[in-house]
Design a protein around this motif. Structure first.
Motif, short mmCIF file in Angstrom:
data_model
loop_
_atom_site.label_atom_id
_atom_site.label_comp_id
_atom_site.label_asym_id
_atom_site.label_seq_id
_atom_site.Cartn_x
_atom_site.Cartn_y
_atom_site.Cartn_z
N VAL A 141 0.83 -1.21 0.00
CA VAL A 141 0.00 0.00 0.00
C VAL A 141 0.87 1.26 0.00
CG1 VAL A 141 -1.74 1.31 1.28
CG2 VAL A 141 -1.91 -1.19 1.15
N ALA A 142 1.94 1.24 0.79
CA ALA A 142 2.84 2.40 0.84
C ALA A 142 3.49 2.66 -0.52
CB ALA A 142 3.91 2.17 1.91
N HIS A 143 3.82 1.58 -1.23
CA HIS A 143 4.40 1.77 -2.57
C HIS A 143 3.40 2.39 -3.52
CE1 HIS A 143 6.84 1.03 -6.13
NE2 HIS A 143 5.76 0.52 -6.71
N TRP A 144 2.16 1.94 -3.45
CA TRP A 144 1.13 2.49 -4.35
C TRP A 144 1.00 4.00 -4.20
CZ3 TRP A 144 -3.58 -1.29 -3.36
CH2 TRP A 144 -3.24 -2.55 -3.88
N ILE A 145 1.12 4.50 -2.96
CA ILE A 145 0.82 5.92 -2.71
C ILE A 145 2.09 6.76 -2.53
CG2 ILE A 145 -0.34 7.49 -1.09
CD1 ILE A 145 -2.32 5.17 -0.52
N TRP A 146 3.08 6.23 -1.80
CA TRP A 146 4.28 7.02 -1.50
C TRP A 146 5.50 6.60 -2.32
CZ3 TRP A 146 3.92 6.76 4.59
CH2 TRP A 146 2.91 7.65 5.02
N GLY A 147 5.46 5.43 -2.91
CA GLY A 147 6.65 4.91 -3.60
C GLY A 147 6.61 5.06 -5.11
N GLY A 148 5.70 5.90 -5.60
CA GLY A 148 5.59 6.09 -7.04
C GLY A 148 4.74 5.05 -7.74
N TRP A 150 0.87 3.05 -8.60
CA TRP A 150 -0.21 3.45 -9.50
C TRP A 150 -1.15 4.49 -8.91
CZ3 TRP A 150 -5.48 2.35 -8.63
CH2 TRP A 150 -5.75 1.50 -7.56
N LEU A 151 -1.33 4.50 -7.61
CA LEU A 151 -2.18 5.53 -7.01
C LEU A 151 -1.46 6.89 -6.98
CD1 LEU A 151 -3.89 3.58 -4.08
CD2 LEU A 151 -5.02 4.64 -6.04
N ALA A 152 -0.16 6.87 -6.80
CA ALA A 152 0.61 8.12 -6.88
C ALA A 152 0.51 8.71 -8.28
CB ALA A 152 2.07 7.86 -6.53
N GLU A 153 0.51 7.84 -9.29
CA GLU A 153 0.39 8.34 -10.67
C GLU A 153 -0.96 8.99 -10.92
OE1 GLU A 153 1.19 4.92 -13.01
OE2 GLU A 153 3.35 4.90 -12.55
N HIS A 154 -1.97 8.58 -10.15
CA HIS A 154 -3.30 9.20 -10.26
C HIS A 154 -3.42 10.48 -9.44
CE1 HIS A 154 -4.52 5.35 -12.04
NE2 HIS A 154 -5.61 5.97 -12.46
N GLU A 358 -12.75 15.31 -9.47
CA GLU A 358 -11.64 14.43 -9.83
C GLU A 358 -10.81 13.99 -8.62
OE1 GLU A 358 -9.26 15.89 -13.00
OE2 GLU A 358 -7.84 14.22 -12.91
N GLN A 359 -10.40 14.96 -7.78
CA GLN A 359 -9.56 14.57 -6.64
C GLN A 359 -10.34 13.72 -5.65
OE1 GLN A 359 -6.23 15.23 -6.61
NE2 GLN A 359 -6.24 13.71 -4.96
N LEU A 360 -11.62 14.06 -5.46
CA LEU A 360 -12.43 13.25 -4.55
C LEU A 360 -12.53 11.82 -5.06
CD1 LEU A 360 -14.14 13.29 -1.97
CD2 LEU A 360 -16.12 13.93 -3.36
N GLY A 361 -12.65 11.67 -6.37
CA GLY A 361 -12.71 10.34 -6.96
C GLY A 361 -11.41 9.57 -6.76
N VAL A 362 -10.30 10.25 -6.94
CA VAL A 362 -9.00 9.60 -6.72
C VAL A 362 -8.84 9.17 -5.26
CG1 VAL A 362 -6.50 9.97 -6.70
CG2 VAL A 362 -7.86 10.80 -8.62
N GLN A 363 -9.27 10.04 -4.37
CA GLN A 363 -9.17 9.70 -2.94
C GLN A 363 -10.04 8.48 -2.62
OE1 GLN A 363 -6.49 11.89 -2.77
NE2 GLN A 363 -7.04 11.93 -0.61
N ALA A 364 -11.25 8.44 -3.18
CA ALA A 364 -12.15 7.30 -2.95
C ALA A 364 -11.56 6.02 -3.54
CB ALA A 364 -13.52 7.58 -3.56
#
Length: 434
Positions: A141-148, A150-154, A358-364
């Motif tokens: 999960v940390a990689h997805w958001i903090w490690g670059g 797919w969620l970081a890319e969004h 858009e940002q709310l959707g990404v957060q969800a």
């Protein structure tokens, strides 16, 4: 001048690492005070040795899975971390300081997860799950958001970890709680519940205060520098949200029950802190107050909901870190300022600042994906452990005795507990003579 700035940046993040690690002391007092005396020594001891396990696993593979070169799902390098680059060579934060800060976040998430195991899990389960969580759940999960990933890319925004740390830990706790089932005596046959009160509200209060102070490092040092003084803004938002959460929870409980319940007030302060963690560097101070207020109200109703669902959550980890972690993450999609998001290429402004949905959707999306991953993986692996280890839970006799004596061979409060044993033995002898 530049050398001094680099030194100050490294020093601030190192201090942040110490503050975050000291939060484990807060968790020890919070959990020990919120549970019964017969398990107090176990709570303290298991927190220390699982911190040791988590540190070693994070050093071996966890950091590499988050920040190593890899793909959108996981990092695949930097295992057995040992980068000796100096501040002069790095020209900024040294990798070792960064590692020291990051490992503390992993330990906090692990400690939150263990909230779902309280007062009934075998010691061996803590050992095995500490390895699994530190290697396979938190780092992904940390990689997805903090490690670059797919969620970081969004453009996912999570300044210090409402999702990465708190929601991930809470979802693992939920999986454990569902498999372990409620503690003995928590629910009656007619479905009603009993209050298994913690043994020391002063410990719990002191634990929350330590966590509150530690949060200044948790959020404040996530600025990774001191040059522009932005850390002060982050700490201000953190303080406002925590205060609002405590006040909101206390008055909500007071209105509902007629009593200003102390544990609920304490959970409100923690709820405010959890809620602002994702957004402390994105929102205005007035928004931090709103975010904290809503978090404080939510935690009261969330605790009641889990109680009705017969999900036994001894230290309210699911409500404080899970339910409010979701709210904190979503709040970015509502309140993020353009100057702290769009203008610095970190996602988009919130709905209330013309950023649209858009940002709310990404957060969800981040909440659903991260929460589902943490829960499903934890549930499957705990189920496997349940089969292989002959159950996750201590025996009924051991649970009644308490985990201090059954798992460790000594009491956290030896004089008090031995006195209780003498009283019980004396009473039983009298009954027999009569």
């Amino acid at each position: 001048m530049e050398a001094v700035q680099v030194l100050m940046d490294n020093l601030w993040v190192a201090i942040g690492a110490i503050l975050v690690f000291f939060m484990l002391g807060g968790f020890i007092l919070l959990e020990a005070g919120s549970t019964r005396m017969k398990n107090a020594g176990h709570v303290a001891g298991k927190t220390i040795f699982t911190a040791g396990i988590g540190t070693l696993v994070f050093w071996a593979v966890g950091y590499g899975f988050i920040y190593g070169d890899g793909n959108a799902f996981i990092g695949l390098s930097n295992f057995f971390y040992g980068d000796t680059t100096t501040a002069a060579d790095a020209g900024g934060l040294t990798p070792a300081v960064d590692f020291s800060f990051q490992v503390m976040f992993a330990l906090v998430a692990l400690t939150i997860a263990f909230g779902g195991f309280a007062e009934r899990a075998k010691l061996s389960v803590y050992v095995i799950f500490a390895i699994i969580f530190s290697a396979l759940i938190y780092p992904v999960v940390a990689h997805w958001i903090w490690g670059g990933g797919w969620l970081a890319e969004h453009g996912k925004q999570d300044f210090a970890g409402s999702t990465v740390v708190h929601l991930t830990g809470a979802m693992a706790a939920l999986a454990a709680t569902m498999i372990l089932k409620p503690r003995i005596g928590k629910y009656n046959k007619d479905g009603s519940s009993n209050v298994l009160a913690g043994h020391n509200q002063v410990y719990t209060t002191l634990g929350v205060l330590i966590l509150w102070v530690g949060w200044f490092g948790f959020n404040g040092a996530s600025t990774f520098g001191v040059a522009d003084g932005f850390l002060g803004y982050v700490i201000l938002n953190t303080q406002l949200a925590a205060g609002a959460g405590a006040v909101a929870a206390m008055f909500t409980a007071w209105v509902k029950t007629g009593k200003a319940d102390v544990p609920t007030t304490l959970n409100g302060a923690l709820a405010g802190l959890v809620a602002i963690t994702a957004s402390c560097g994105f929102v205005a101070p007035w928004a931090a107050v709103i975010i904290g207020l809503i978090g404080g109200i939510m935690v009261v109703f969330s605790m009641q909901l889990f109680e009705k669902l017969k999900i036994d959550d001894p230290i309210a980890a699911l409500s404080v870190h899970g339910t409010v972690g979701v709210w904190g993450t979503l709040s970015n999609g509502l309140f993020a300022l353009p100057a702290l998001s769009t203008d610095i290429d970190w996602g988009h402004a919130g709905l209330f600042y013309g950023g649209g949905w858009e940002q709310l959707g990404v957060q969800a999306l981040g909440v659903v994906a991260s929460g589902a991953y943490a829960f499903v993986v934890a549930f499957i692996l705990l189920k496997i452990m349940d089969k292989v280890m002959g159950g996750l839970r201590v025996t009924e006799e051991e649970e009644i005795m308490g985990l201090d004596i059954s798992e460790h061979g000594s009491y956290g409060y030896p004089e008090q507990m031995v006195l209780e044993e003498v009283k019980l033995t004396t009473a039983a002898t009298k009954d027999k003579l009569l």
